[in-house]
Design an enzyme around this catalytic site. Structure first.
Site, mmCIF file in Angstrom:
data_model
loop_
_atom_site.group_PDB
_atom_site.id
_atom_site.type_symbol
_atom_site.label_atom_id
_atom_site.label_comp_id
_atom_site.label_asym_id
_atom_site.label_seq_id
_atom_site.Cartn_x
_atom_site.Cartn_y
_atom_site.Cartn_z
ATOM 1 N N CYS A 2 0.938 -1.105 -0.147
ATOM 2 C CA CYS A 2 -0.059 0.075 -0.047
ATOM 3 C C CYS A 2 0.795 1.321 -0.073
ATOM 4 O O CYS A 2 1.337 1.506 1.060
ATOM 5 C CB CYS A 2 -0.827 -0.071 1.171
ATOM 6 S SG CYS A 2 -1.911 1.514 1.384
ATOM 7 N N GLU A 106 -4.129 0.773 -5.949
ATOM 8 C CA GLU A 106 -3.181 -0.242 -6.492
ATOM 9 C C GLU A 106 -3.199 -0.277 -7.727
ATOM 10 O O GLU A 106 -4.236 0.034 -8.304
ATOM 11 C CB GLU A 106 -3.459 -1.641 -5.553
ATOM 12 C CG GLU A 106 -3.264 -1.991 -4.511
ATOM 13 C CD GLU A 106 -1.984 -1.997 -3.915
ATOM 14 O OE1 GLU A 106 -1.037 -2.001 -4.457
ATOM 15 O OE2 GLU A 106 -1.708 -2.168 -2.650
#
Length: 226
Positions: A2, A106
């Site tokens: 992340c 993402e």
């Protein structure tokens, strides 16, 4: 992992979800948070309840003495090793926290030409990232330096289509247990398969900077914008 997320948070909502105490304040929305910048973090307050504190995203352990530019990437900590790694093990034992997020990004595809996807809770509530915080002295100035990291684990089957890792996302009902329980390991699990929404967003999110941090970054796009 992340490496980008968003915080469009309401004090009132965090008060309801996480027993937030303290003087209410307006929380400026952030749509393209990158490592080493300041973020909002929930941690236990000495007087009971939880407080919202700004911290550096990228944990700096208390024993770190070298310049920050020499610090390895510490904005994520792997769930499988967080209890043993020297960078994180003390914080995991005594300084667990939650990083509230309205969503995270993402990318899929080849490096240099990744398609960014945005993920948020289907419930519409903020996500509760399992996290750690640390107190240190800035190696350059000697000033107090408070920092945090997001714990990431293996992706569930749904998320695995986009990435093999994802943040450890807690149920808000487990928030206090995560921050206060002696052994929180059982809470480090992937979220339910149907807990997140996903859509493609502009490639502008791949750039970090004040010029690329606005609400349109989370708007869905049919084709990736340049």
């Amino acid at each position: 992992m992340c490496g980008r997320f968003t915080q469009r948070l309401s004090w009132e909502e965090l008060h309801r979800l996480a027993d937030l105490i303290g003087q209410p304040r307006n929380l400026a929305p952030r749509y393209n948070i990158a490592p080493t910048t300041q973020i909002e973090v929930l941690r236990p307050a000495e007087t009971g309840g939880n407080e919202l504190v700004q911290m550096r995203w990228g944990l700096v352990p208390g024993w770190w003495k070298k310049p920050l530019k020499d610090l390895p990437a510490t904005f994520n900590a792997r769930a499988e090793t967080v209890a043993e790694k020297p960078m994180f093990r003390t914080a995991f034992k005594t300084r667990r926290c939650i990083i509230p997020a309205s969503g995270f990004y993402e990318g899929t595809g080849k490096a240099g030409a990744k398609t960014p996807h945005y993920f948020s809770a289907r419930s519409g509530e903020p996500l509760a990232f399992a996290a750690l915080w640390e107190q240190a002295k800035h190696p350059g100035t000697g000033e107090p330096l408070t920092s945090a990291t997001i714990i990431v684990g293996a992706a569930n089957n749904w998320m695995n289509r986009f990435h093999d890792r994802q943040p450890v996302i807690l149920d808000w009902r487990d928030a206090n247990a995560w921050m206060r329980r002696d052994d929180p390991g059982a809470l480090q699990r992937a979220p339910l398969e149907d807990s997140l929404n996903e859509w493609i967003v502009s490639t502008r999110v791949n750039k970090a900077g004040a010029g690329d941090d606005d609400a349109s970054l989370v708007d869905p796009v049919e084709t990736v914008l340049l």
